[in-house]
Design an enzyme around this catalytic site. Structure first.
Site, PDB file in Angstrom:
ATOM      1  N   TYR A  60       0.816  -1.255  -0.007  1.00  0.00           N
ATOM      2  CA  TYR A  60       0.202   0.145  -0.053  1.00  0.00           C
ATOM      3  C   TYR A  60       0.885   1.228   0.099  1.00  0.00           C
ATOM      4  O   TYR A  60       1.884   1.249   0.845  1.00  0.00           O
ATOM      5  CB  TYR A  60      -0.737   0.000   1.323  1.00  0.00           C
TER       6      TYR A  60
ATOM      7  N   GLU B 181      -0.445   4.667  -0.461  1.00  0.00           N
ATOM      8  CA  GLU B 181      -1.618   5.974  -0.903  1.00  0.00           C
ATOM      9  C   GLU B 181      -0.630   7.250  -0.571  1.00  0.00           C
ATOM     10  O   GLU B 181       0.111   7.278   0.382  1.00  0.00           O
ATOM     11  CB  GLU B 181      -2.629   5.835   0.364  1.00  0.00           C
TER      12      GLU B 181
ATOM     13  N   ASP C 292      -6.287  13.185 -25.485  1.00  0.00           N
ATOM     14  CA  ASP C 292      -6.217  11.695 -25.190  1.00  0.00           C
ATOM     15  C   ASP C 292      -5.533  10.982 -26.134  1.00  0.00           C
ATOM     16  O   ASP C 292      -5.997  10.799 -27.158  1.00  0.00           O
ATOM     17  CB  ASP C 292      -7.564  11.281 -24.789  1.00  0.00           C
TER      18      ASP C 292
ATOM     19  N   THR D  95      -3.310   5.821 -22.050  1.00  0.00           N
ATOM     20  CA  THR D  95      -3.043   4.562 -21.526  1.00  0.00           C
ATOM     21  C   THR D  95      -1.533   4.147 -21.733  1.00  0.00           C
ATOM     22  O   THR D  95      -0.959   4.753 -22.407  1.00  0.00           O
ATOM     23  CB  THR D  95      -4.119   3.466 -22.132  1.00  0.00           C
TER      24      THR D  95
ATOM     25  N   LYS E 233      -1.092   0.345 -25.168  1.00  0.00           N
ATOM     26  CA  LYS E 233      -1.458   0.176 -26.611  1.00  0.00           C
ATOM     27  C   LYS E 233      -0.213   0.311 -27.381  1.00  0.00           C
ATOM     28  O   LYS E 233       0.602  -0.500 -27.157  1.00  0.00           O
ATOM     29  CB  LYS E 233      -2.579   1.313 -27.119  1.00  0.00           C
TER      30      LYS E 233
ATOM     31  N   ARG F 149      -1.086  -2.518 -18.474  1.00  0.00           N
ATOM     32  CA  ARG F 149      -2.402  -2.027 -18.550  1.00  0.00           C
ATOM     33  C   ARG F 149      -2.596  -0.969 -17.610  1.00  0.00           C
ATOM     34  O   ARG F 149      -2.290  -1.371 -16.315  1.00  0.00           O
ATOM     35  CB  ARG F 149      -3.279  -3.234 -18.580  1.00  0.00           C
TER      36      ARG F 149
HETATM   37  N1  DSN Z   1     -11.368   0.107 -25.906  1.00  0.00           N
HETATM   38  C1  DSN Z   1     -10.177   0.731 -26.241  1.00  0.00           C
HETATM   39  C2  DSN Z   1     -10.114   0.468 -27.603  1.00  0.00           C
HETATM   40  O1  DSN Z   1     -10.064  -0.675 -28.143  1.00  0.00           O
HETATM   41  O2  DSN Z   1      -9.655   1.502 -28.711  1.00  0.00           O
HETATM   42  C3  DSN Z   1     -10.032   2.091 -26.022  1.00  0.00           C
HETATM   43  O3  DSN Z   1     -10.201   2.010 -24.472  1.00  0.00           O
END
Ligand code: DSN
Length: 412
Positions: free
Chosen positions: A53, A55, A199, A225, A228, A234
């Site tokens: 933890y 925080e 984003d 994120t 990707k 993730r």
């Molecule tokens: N669901 C994702 C995508 O496949 O683009 C984005 O969060």
């Protein structure tokens, strides 16, 4: 990782993992938002940091024993700042949606107006869909792409911004294959007194490699994120101007999250280190080359690509001239071991559960080493599968072809 302990403790989960390894190895994955993270990142995510933890933030924690959690969080933050040239970074968001939520909660009140790209034109659920918190809490005004060109209609964005005076303009997409002009968005935001948020979840790896223009010099907030094109674990991340550092940090913790996922933050640090290497830049260049080649080959086989091609890692295929829905194409391709997702196309007359299109991306196939020749082969397979989707024997033969390609290019 050999999972020897798991095998005895929980054979069912062990078996599911073995099956997933086999599935990932034996399918050609063209899902634009997926990737294979490195073995080092996988190791770190399975590390003892999951026990901790922490925080708060480095040197300002609400628990003892955070000295090593501080080390990995500081490394992740510093590397992200260096990679993207950001003034401030918060690496604690558990996901992209939570990164977006934190930005909204930092500077907006319920009922404020957000101008964002419509989900049906390639935007994202958390950018104001009526079934998402973003669409429930805020008034959403949507822009889209031009019906003929398939490109973002920047004039429409400007017109809507001037008329609706949004408090925040959001730029970013999950199904848009063209380069985004963040400066134009910044000019519109400045002209209309709106915050600008970008984003970059899909294109973060390309931006990090300098192969897509960066929004960092232009936007007040940049969210992403990390799993990707960036090829990390993730999770989510926020970059912002220094003046928003305090409010963003407070909104993430204690505002919307509790204890950070220290094992994921450590894995983000590793992925960001990898992203600072020349090999990573080469990889991103190949992702784009492969996407361009795949699009070109598909067009050569009579497929329509929205906007006519791609500048990034993905493309939207319009199947309206192919006598098949996106849903059925996803199923047929899946039977032949090509994994894609059905996707609405701009101005789609079908529902999101059926769709008239599929979205294809090249991050996964590029990570496993495929190149130009394989893109030709894959486009040929896609074309044959779509043309013969009602012929089980042909689908089986094509599945064997996909399988041989997978054997040549192991994922690990
Ligand atoms: N669901 C994702 C995508 O496949 O683009 C984005 O969060």
């Amino acid at each position: 990782m050999n999972f020897e302990n798991l095998k005895n403790t929980d054979p069912e989960v062990y078996q599911a993992i073995q099956n997933e390894i086999e599935r990932e190895q034996n399918n050609i994955v063209l899902i634009a938002s997926e990737n294979y993270t490195s073995p080092a990142v996988l190791e770190v995510q399975g590390s003892v940091f999951t026990n901790k933890y922490a925080e708060g933030y480095p040197c300002k924690r609400y628990y003892g024993g955070c000295e090593y959690a501080d080390v990995v969080e500081n490394l992740a933050t510093e590397r992200a700042r260096k990679l993207f040239g950001a003034e401030h970074v918060n690496v604690q968001p558990h996901s992209g949606s939570q990164a977006n939520m934190a930005v909204f909660f930092s500077v907006l009140k319920p009922g404020d107006t957000i101008l964002s790209m419509s989900l049906s034109h390639g935007g994202h659920l958390s950018h104001g869909s009526s079934v998402n918190f973003s669409g429930v809490f805020y008034k959403i005004v949507s822009y889209g792409v031009n019906r003929d060109s398939g490109y973002i209609d920047y004039e429409e964005v400007r017109r809507l911004a001037l008329a609706q005076k949004p408090k925040l303009i959001l730029v970013g997409a999950s199904a848009y294959s063209r380069s985004i002009d963040f400066k134009v968005f910044a000019d519109i935001a400045r002209e209309t007194g709106a915050y600008l948020m970008a984003d970059i979840a899909h294109i973060a790896g390309l931006v990090a490699a300098g192969l897509h223009p960066s929004p960092v010099p232009h936007a007040d907030f940049v969210t992403t994120t990390t799993h990707k094109t960036l090829r990390g674990p993730r999770g989510g991340m926020i970059m912002c101007r220094a003046e928003f550092a305090k409010v963003i940090d407070k909104t993430i913790f204690p505002g919307i999250q509790g204890g950070p996922l220290v094992h994921v933050i450590a894995a983000k640090a590793v992925a960001l280190k990898e992203a600072l290497t020349p090999e990573f830049r080469d990889y991103q260049a190949k992702v784009i080359q492969n996407a361009k080649k795949l699009a070109e080959e598909l067009v050569g086989r009579g497929f329509k690509i929205i906007s006519g091609g791609t500048d990034n890692h993905m493309m939207l295929v319009d199947l309206t001239n192919k006598d098949i829905t996106g849903k059925d194409a996803e199923i047929a391709l899946g039977q032949a071991r090509i994994t894609v997702n059905k996707n609405v196309i701009p101005y789609d007359e079908r529902s999101p559960a059926i769709t008239s299109g599929i979205r294809l991306g090249t991050p996964c196939v590029t990570t496993r080493g495929m190149g130009s020749a394989e893109m030709t082969e894959i486009s040929d397979m896609i074309s044959s599968i779509i043309e013969n989707n009602n012929d089980p024997e042909k689908i089986t033969r094509l599945m064997q072809k996909a399988q041989s390609l997978c054997v040549k290019f192991p994922i690990y």
